[in-house]
Scaffold this motif. Structure first.
Motif, PDB file in Angstrom:
ATOM      1  N   THR A  48       0.844  -1.190   0.000  1.00  0.00           N
ATOM      2  CA  THR A  48       0.000   0.000   0.000  1.00  0.00           C
ATOM      3  C   THR A  48       0.883   1.245   0.000  1.00  0.00           C
ATOM      4  OG1 THR A  48      -0.177   0.454   2.380  1.00  0.00           O
ATOM      5  CG2 THR A  48      -1.581  -1.296   1.481  1.00  0.00           C
ATOM      6  N   THR A  49       0.284   2.371  -0.288  1.00  0.00           N
ATOM      7  CA  THR A  49       1.015   3.627  -0.193  1.00  0.00           C
ATOM      8  C   THR A  49       1.001   4.135   1.248  1.00  0.00           C
ATOM      9  OG1 THR A  49      -1.020   4.763  -0.915  1.00  0.00           O
ATOM     10  CG2 THR A  49       0.691   4.328  -2.586  1.00  0.00           C
ATOM     11  N   ILE A  50      -0.183   4.389   1.794  1.00  0.00           N
ATOM     12  CA  ILE A  50      -0.293   4.986   3.121  1.00  0.00           C
ATOM     13  C   ILE A  50      -0.673   3.939   4.165  1.00  0.00           C
ATOM     14  CG2 ILE A  50      -0.819   7.296   2.253  1.00  0.00           C
ATOM     15  CD1 ILE A  50      -3.787   6.735   2.822  1.00  0.00           C
ATOM     16  N   ALA A  51      -0.283   4.223   5.402  1.00  0.00           N
ATOM     17  CA  ALA A  51      -0.553   3.291   6.499  1.00  0.00           C
ATOM     18  C   ALA A  51      -2.032   3.230   6.856  1.00  0.00           C
ATOM     19  CB  ALA A  51       0.260   3.689   7.736  1.00  0.00           C
ATOM     20  N   GLN A  52      -2.799   4.269   6.513  1.00  0.00           N
ATOM     21  CA  GLN A  52      -4.235   4.260   6.784  1.00  0.00           C
ATOM     22  C   GLN A  52      -4.930   3.124   6.028  1.00  0.00           C
ATOM     23  OE1 GLN A  52      -2.317   6.902   6.185  1.00  0.00           O
ATOM     24  NE2 GLN A  52      -3.305   8.829   6.733  1.00  0.00           N
ATOM     25  N   ILE A  53      -4.303   2.650   4.955  1.00  0.00           N
ATOM     26  CA  ILE A  53      -4.802   1.472   4.244  1.00  0.00           C
ATOM     27  C   ILE A  53      -4.150   0.214   4.793  1.00  0.00           C
ATOM     28  CG2 ILE A  53      -5.037   0.319   2.005  1.00  0.00           C
ATOM     29  CD1 ILE A  53      -4.747   3.081   0.687  1.00  0.00           C
ATOM     30  N   ALA A  54      -2.845   0.255   4.973  1.00  0.00           N
ATOM     31  CA  ALA A  54      -2.086  -0.952   5.333  1.00  0.00           C
ATOM     32  C   ALA A  54      -2.549  -1.563   6.648  1.00  0.00           C
ATOM     33  CB  ALA A  54      -0.597  -0.627   5.408  1.00  0.00           C
ATOM     34  N   GLU A  55      -2.729  -0.738   7.668  1.00  0.00           N
ATOM     35  CA  GLU A  55      -3.035  -1.287   8.991  1.00  0.00           C
ATOM     36  C   GLU A  55      -4.416  -1.935   9.047  1.00  0.00           C
ATOM     37  OE1 GLU A  55      -4.431  -1.347  13.145  1.00  0.00           O
ATOM     38  OE2 GLU A  55      -5.105   0.095  11.617  1.00  0.00           O
ATOM     39  N   PRO A  56      -5.483  -1.280   8.550  1.00  0.00           N
ATOM     40  CA  PRO A  56      -6.781  -1.968   8.524  1.00  0.00           C
ATOM     41  C   PRO A  56      -6.779  -3.220   7.648  1.00  0.00           C
ATOM     42  CG  PRO A  56      -7.100   0.399   8.313  1.00  0.00           C
ATOM     43  CD  PRO A  56      -5.631   0.146   8.187  1.00  0.00           C
ATOM     44  N   VAL A  57      -6.114  -3.169   6.493  1.00  0.00           N
ATOM     45  CA  VAL A  57      -6.091  -4.342   5.615  1.00  0.00           C
ATOM     46  C   VAL A  57      -5.345  -5.500   6.274  1.00  0.00           C
ATOM     47  CG1 VAL A  57      -5.155  -5.240   3.427  1.00  0.00           C
ATOM     48  CG2 VAL A  57      -6.416  -3.089   3.458  1.00  0.00           C
ATOM     49  N   ALA A  93       4.832  -7.122  -5.603  1.00  0.00           N
ATOM     50  CA  ALA A  93       3.558  -7.357  -4.916  1.00  0.00           C
ATOM     51  C   ALA A  93       2.581  -8.067  -5.846  1.00  0.00           C
ATOM     52  CB  ALA A  93       2.969  -6.035  -4.454  1.00  0.00           C
ATOM     53  N   GLU A  94       1.669  -8.792  -5.248  1.00  0.00           N
ATOM     54  CA  GLU A  94       0.568  -9.374  -6.012  1.00  0.00           C
ATOM     55  C   GLU A  94      -0.599  -8.402  -6.134  1.00  0.00           C
ATOM     56  OE1 GLU A  94      -0.019 -13.816  -5.075  1.00  0.00           O
ATOM     57  OE2 GLU A  94       0.984 -12.994  -3.307  1.00  0.00           O
ATOM     58  N   MET A  95      -0.628  -7.430  -5.238  1.00  0.00           N
ATOM     59  CA  MET A  95      -1.697  -6.437  -5.263  1.00  0.00           C
ATOM     60  C   MET A  95      -1.158  -5.125  -4.708  1.00  0.00           C
ATOM     61  SD  MET A  95      -5.348  -6.513  -3.243  1.00  0.00           S
ATOM     62  CE  MET A  95      -5.817  -8.021  -4.102  1.00  0.00           C
ATOM     63  N   VAL A  96      -1.567  -4.014  -5.318  1.00  0.00           N
ATOM     64  CA  VAL A  96      -1.183  -2.681  -4.863  1.00  0.00           C
ATOM     65  C   VAL A  96      -2.461  -1.910  -4.539  1.00  0.00           C
ATOM     66  CG1 VAL A  96      -0.085  -0.500  -5.478  1.00  0.00           C
ATOM     67  CG2 VAL A  96       0.941  -2.669  -6.214  1.00  0.00           C
ATOM     68  N   GLU A 161     -11.182  -6.819  -3.420  1.00  0.00           N
ATOM     69  CA  GLU A 161     -10.000  -7.196  -4.198  1.00  0.00           C
ATOM     70  C   GLU A 161      -9.266  -8.370  -3.553  1.00  0.00           C
ATOM     71  OE1 GLU A 161      -9.079  -6.145  -7.152  1.00  0.00           O
ATOM     72  OE2 GLU A 161     -10.757  -4.739  -7.260  1.00  0.00           O
ATOM     73  N   LEU A 162      -9.192  -8.378  -2.226  1.00  0.00           N
ATOM     74  CA  LEU A 162      -8.579  -9.510  -1.528  1.00  0.00           C
ATOM     75  C   LEU A 162      -9.326 -10.803  -1.834  1.00  0.00           C
ATOM     76  CD1 LEU A 162      -7.837  -8.091   2.051  1.00  0.00           C
ATOM     77  CD2 LEU A 162      -6.286  -8.196   0.103  1.00  0.00           C
ATOM     78  N   LYS A 163     -10.642 -10.719  -1.832  1.00  0.00           N
ATOM     79  CA  LYS A 163     -11.466 -11.908  -2.100  1.00  0.00           C
ATOM     80  C   LYS A 163     -11.234 -12.434  -3.509  1.00  0.00           C
ATOM     81  CE  LYS A 163     -15.331 -10.583   0.931  1.00  0.00           C
ATOM     82  NZ  LYS A 163     -16.751 -10.155   0.946  1.00  0.00           N
ATOM     83  N   LYS A 164     -11.118 -11.537  -4.474  1.00  0.00           N
ATOM     84  CA  LYS A 164     -10.868 -11.964  -5.853  1.00  0.00           C
ATOM     85  C   LYS A 164      -9.510 -12.660  -5.978  1.00  0.00           C
ATOM     86  CE  LYS A 164     -13.399  -8.073  -7.896  1.00  0.00           C
ATOM     87  NZ  LYS A 164     -13.227  -6.822  -8.703  1.00  0.00           N
ATOM     88  N   ASP A 171     -14.426 -15.955   2.995  1.00  0.00           N
ATOM     89  CA  ASP A 171     -15.281 -15.961   4.186  1.00  0.00           C
ATOM     90  C   ASP A 171     -14.543 -15.371   5.390  1.00  0.00           C
ATOM     91  OD1 ASP A 171     -17.326 -17.094   2.736  1.00  0.00           O
ATOM     92  OD2 ASP A 171     -16.958 -19.143   3.441  1.00  0.00           O
ATOM     93  N   GLU A 172     -13.274 -15.711   5.518  1.00  0.00           N
ATOM     94  CA  GLU A 172     -12.482 -15.172   6.634  1.00  0.00           C
ATOM     95  C   GLU A 172     -12.334 -13.662   6.495  1.00  0.00           C
ATOM     96  OE1 GLU A 172      -8.021 -15.521   8.647  1.00  0.00           O
ATOM     97  OE2 GLU A 172      -8.712 -17.051   7.240  1.00  0.00           O
ATOM     98  N   PHE A 173     -12.056 -13.193   5.277  1.00  0.00           N
ATOM     99  CA  PHE A 173     -11.930 -11.747   5.062  1.00  0.00           C
ATOM    100  C   PHE A 173     -13.233 -11.031   5.421  1.00  0.00           C
ATOM    101  CE2 PHE A 173      -8.741 -12.712   1.408  1.00  0.00           C
ATOM    102  CZ  PHE A 173      -7.710 -12.853   2.326  1.00  0.00           C
TER     103      PHE A 173
END
Length: 321
Positions: A48-57, A93-96, A161-164, A171-173
């Motif tokens: 991710t770029t910012i931590a506001q995305i990284a930490e929740p994800v 990365a596999e996803m950005v 996107e994680l689910k895809k 289900d866990e996500f």
């Protein structure tokens, strides 16, 4: 809000972005080539770029994702220029996941290049435009993580996107997302209750740049940023004088600096108010474009948000903790 100067620097940014895109190509056997296949059972590699995305994800993904943020504490995403090391991380990365809405303005061509062969998603770009704030020049305010409901929508796009990418973990996500969003709902109520305790006439939040518009809209507090939506916007003498007049009009007791922004303009406001007979204190440091250090409460999205609310409440209500 002040007119954005994004367009005046477009040519410089395009040249830089094209150079970064070429750098990305050089890191791969083919430009934007797909990452190496993940071994069965290994976590999904997300940058991710910012931590506001990284930490929740990272919370929502649990041990099924491996998340890394390019931008750490004190880093300004408006001005950020990725290093060759960052390009390698993005390429592997596999996803950005990035915030979008022109926040990471210097990286747009890089994201376009990456998106040819892997998910590269601006989660803020998935939000309905009618829910977004704009400045007087029509530029969209990218600081959407300060509206908790909007940020839930953006994070939901990330989870899809994680689910895809890892359908066996869908289900866990989903279960982790629902639990985390329940925490965010509680945070929103807590924030609303605290800001409501500030006397209405003193409910004015003055900061270094215009990052708290969504915060103000959600919590019914007037927000004034000395700079515009981007930290590249300039602060003029008239901006400082207008802000001082606002302080005098409302007898506002405090103004705030931001962890990723030079405090000079805020200090100028404090001095200007003093010259007109109003003692204004520095209310504390807020987290705006960057979160706190890792392994601290402020290094989490919820902890960062709670810190901001508590700091504003203490300085403007006069009640302390």
């Amino acid at each position: 809000m002040k007119k954005s100067i994004f367009r005046s620097k477009r040519q410089v940014r395009l040249c830089l972005a094209l150079g970064l895109a070429l750098m990305l190509s050089a890191c791969s056997s083919a430009a934007g080539s797909p990452p190496e296949a993940r071994d069965p059972g290994q976590p999904l590699r997300v940058v991710t770029t910012i931590a506001q995305i990284a930490e929740p994800v990272s919370i929502i993904g649990g041990d099924r994702v491996q998340v890394e943020s390019l931008m750490g504490p004190g880093v300004d995403p408006h001005l950020y220029k990725p290093t060759p090391g960052d390009i390698k991380k993005l390429d592997g990365a596999e996803m950005v996941l990035y915030s979008g809405l022109h926040l990471e303005a210097n990286m747009l061509k890089v994201f376009e290049q990456l998106g040819k062969n892997k998910p590269a998603v601006g989660i803020g770009d998935t939000l309905p435009e009618e829910q977004l704030l704009k400045d007087t020049g029509g530029a969209i305010d990218p600081h959407v993580w300060f509206d908790i409901d909007l940020w839930k929508q953006a994070l939901d796009a990330a989870v899809e996107e994680l689910k895809k990418a890892s359908p066996e973990d869908a289900d866990e996500f989903e279960a982790n997302k629902r639990a985390y969003f329940a925490e965010l709902d509680r945070l929103k109520q807590e924030a609303s209750d605290k800001i409501a305790e500030i006397p209405e006439e003193k409910r004015v939040l003055i900061t270094a740049h215009d990052a708290f518009g969504y915060f103000g809209r959600m919590l019914d507090i007037e927000v004034v940023g000395l700079q515009g939506l981007s930290t590249e916007d300039e602060v003029g003498l008239s901006d400082i004088e207008h802000t001082v007049d606002l302080l005098l009009e409302h007898n506002v007791p405090a103004v705030f600096v931001e962890s990723s922004i030079n405090p000079a303009s805020v200090n100028a406001v404090i001095e200007g108010a003093k010259q007109k007979g109003l003692q204004v204190s520095l209310g504390g440091e807020l987290f705006s474009d960057a979160m706190g250090a890792a392994d601290t409460e402020e290094g989490t999205y919820i902890g960062m948000y709670r810190h901001n609310v508590d700091t504003i409440h203490k300085a403007l209500s006069g009640k302390g903790d």
